[in-house]
Motif scaffolding. Structure first.
Motif, PDB file in Angstrom:
ATOM      1  N   ARG A  61     -52.747  -1.703  -5.718  1.00  0.00           N
ATOM      2  CA  ARG A  61     -51.952  -1.895  -6.942  1.00  0.00           C
ATOM      3  C   ARG A  61     -50.475  -1.706  -6.669  1.00  0.00           C
ATOM      4  N   CYS A  62     -49.657  -2.335  -7.487  1.00  0.00           N
ATOM      5  CA  CYS A  62     -48.223  -2.227  -7.250  1.00  0.00           C
ATOM      6  C   CYS A  62     -47.449  -2.304  -8.552  1.00  0.00           C
ATOM      7  N   ASN A  63     -46.282  -1.647  -8.567  1.00  0.00           N
ATOM      8  CA  ASN A  63     -45.409  -1.700  -9.735  1.00  0.00           C
ATOM      9  C   ASN A  63     -44.358  -2.804  -9.596  1.00  0.00           C
ATOM     10  N   ARG A 120     -43.882  -7.214  -8.154  1.00  0.00           N
ATOM     11  CA  ARG A 120     -44.623  -8.467  -7.918  1.00  0.00           C
ATOM     12  C   ARG A 120     -43.790  -9.347  -6.983  1.00  0.00           C
ATOM     13  N   CYS A 121     -43.428  -8.834  -5.805  1.00  0.00           N
ATOM     14  CA  CYS A 121     -42.494  -9.560  -4.941  1.00  0.00           C
ATOM     15  C   CYS A 121     -42.974 -10.986  -4.658  1.00  0.00           C
ATOM     16  N   ILE A 122     -42.026 -11.912  -4.715  1.00  0.00           N
ATOM     17  CA  ILE A 122     -42.405 -13.331  -4.641  1.00  0.00           C
ATOM     18  C   ILE A 122     -43.024 -13.714  -3.301  1.00  0.00           C
ATOM     19  N   TYR A 123     -42.679 -12.955  -2.219  1.00  0.00           N
ATOM     20  CA  TYR A 123     -43.211 -13.304  -0.895  1.00  0.00           C
ATOM     21  C   TYR A 123     -44.519 -12.573  -0.609  1.00  0.00           C
ATOM     22  N   CYS A 124     -44.897 -11.662  -1.493  1.00  0.00           N
ATOM     23  CA  CYS A 124     -46.066 -10.816  -1.226  1.00  0.00           C
ATOM     24  C   CYS A 124     -47.257 -11.199  -2.078  1.00  0.00           C
ATOM     25  N   MET A 125     -46.990 -11.610  -3.324  1.00  0.00           N
ATOM     26  CA  MET A 125     -48.119 -11.987  -4.181  1.00  0.00           C
ATOM     27  C   MET A 125     -47.735 -13.114  -5.131  1.00  0.00           C
TER      28      MET A 125
HETATM   29 FE1  SF4 Z   1     -45.551  -4.492  -4.080  1.00  0.00          FE
HETATM   30 FE2  SF4 Z   1     -45.878  -6.298  -2.182  1.00  0.00          FE
HETATM   31 FE3  SF4 Z   1     -43.476  -5.856  -3.190  1.00  0.00          FE
HETATM   32 FE4  SF4 Z   1     -44.681  -3.951  -1.638  1.00  0.00          FE
HETATM   33  S1  SF4 Z   1     -43.987  -5.977  -1.002  1.00  0.00           S
HETATM   34  S2  SF4 Z   1     -43.527  -3.702  -3.554  1.00  0.00           S
HETATM   35  S3  SF4 Z   1     -46.830  -4.318  -2.256  1.00  0.00           S
HETATM   36  S4  SF4 Z   1     -45.266  -6.664  -4.310  1.00  0.00           S
END
Ligand code: SF4
Ligand code: SAM
Length: 331
Positions: free
Chosen positions: A26-28, A30-35
């Motif tokens: 889970r994460c706070n 929603r980075c565009i390159y990560c998900m």
């Molecule tokens: Fe969350 Fe991925 Fe951004 Fe890390 S890189 S903060 S896991 S969305």
């Protein structure tokens, strides 16, 4: 020198002594390159290893030769009890060095507790110093909160504090504001090549050499030796800055043959490679009653497999997908 050490010196067989533990998917942010924009479906509570199960696994890993452990996620600090978990790991054995990779949003609250619990170092993922670009990259984040986290980490005496910047073409590919930060503050900035996990490979990719050339236009670059245990980056200083600047180039500079990493995902799958989808289902073993001895055997078997494959898991030209998102694997 033993035969094994000799091979290490030549860079042929690295000692696999580094474990990344993802404690949550889970994460706070929603980075565009990560998900993807819609996020990633969260794992259920029962699917996630408990802290006791993770501690058991880490104990076995330490017996199999692991010396450094990095806690990651998702965002590790959103999981309840993460500080106590770090305290638990610190009790395994004094030689085990514990570090954390975080987006920093909760560090203002936890940095000093983390230090007191036994955390030695921290990596903060911070891709820009511009509030609007930060919001665009993270989709929902507030830069001031991340900067407060950075200040708190330095103040708490976590050392070193490293900043991870994933460089995205046309979004945050000007390295100079970070070079300035490394000049002013005791931080080490590492520019990381974007790995196209679920998106068009060419969309954002910028080779590390391009970033280096941009920095060289701004001043005098002096290569420095990579400090022990700082991972697969090349480091330099710009105009005699206090902090270093590093380049991590997983795409342009294939470093699988020197990889010393083992990973365990929040749902208990052990991975010997970021790009290898053959994860070992450790959770099932633990829940069937495996203790330290049995887990150590399993870990040693997987480490041997990794040594024998020696870098054959390199990213395929077709892309770097492994059917998993970074937020699940932990980067
Ligand atoms: Fe969350 Fe991925 Fe951004 Fe890390 S890189 S903060 S896991 S969305
Ligand atoms: N949430 C924490 C954070 O952001 O630091 C820890 C988990 S995050 C998945 C771990 C690292 O993976 C971060 O430094 C992040 O920038 C990096 N990462 C995620 N997706 C990536 C991608 N597509 N290419 C390169 N690095 C990526």
């Amino acid at each position: 020198m033993s035969e094994e050490q000799e091979k290490d010196e030549q860079g042929a067989v690295p000692t696999i002594d580094y474990l990344r533990i993802s404690i949550t998917d889970r994460c706070n942010l929603r980075c565009i390159y990560c998900m993807p924009a819609e996020g990633v479906k969260s794992l259920s509570h029962q699917d996630i290893l408990t802290y006791e199960e993770l501690e058991l696994f880490t104990r076995a890993a330490a017996e199999a030769g692991i010396r450094r452990v990095r806690i990651t996620g998702g965002e590790p600090l959103v999981r309840k009890g993460s500080v106590d978990f770090i305290r638990m790991l610190s009790g395994i054995e004094p030689k085990l060095k514990i570090s954390l990779t975080t987006n920093g949003l909760l560090l203002a609250r936890y940095a000093s507790e983390l230090k007191e619990a036994g955390l030695s170092r921290v990596n903060i993922s911070l891709d820009t110093l511009d509030p609007e670009v930060y919001r665009n990259i993270t989709r929902i984040g507030d830069l001031s909160q991340a900067l407060a986290g950075l200040d708190a980490a330095i103040e708490a005496g976590l050392e070193p504090v490293k900043i991870n910047v994933v460089v995205l073409k046309g979004v945050n590919d000007d390295p100079l504001p970070f070079a300035e930060l490394a000049r002013e503050r005791p931080v080490h900035v590492r520019f990381i090549e974007y790995m196209p996990y679920f998106d068009d490979p060419g969309k954002w990719y910028v080779p590390g050499e391009v970033i280096k050339a941009r920095l060289a236009e701004a001043g005098k670059i002096e290569e420095v030796e990579s400090p022990e245990g700082w991972g697969p980056a090349t480091y330099f200083k710009l105009n005699g800055s206090a902090g270093t600047i590093g380049l991590i180039s997983p795409v342009s500079c294939h470093f699988c043959p020197s990889c010393n990493r083992l990973r365990i995902t929040a749902d208990g799958r052990m991975r010997t490679c970021l790009f290898d989808s053959n994860a070992y289902p450790v959770k099932a073993e633990i829940r069937d009653g495996a203790g330290v001895e049995r887990l150590r055997e399993i870990i040693e078997g997987e480490l041997e497999r990794k040594r024998l494959e020696g870098g054959d898991n390199k990213p395929k030209a077709s892309g770097l997908r492994a059917g998993d998102h970074m937020s699940r694997i932990g980067g």
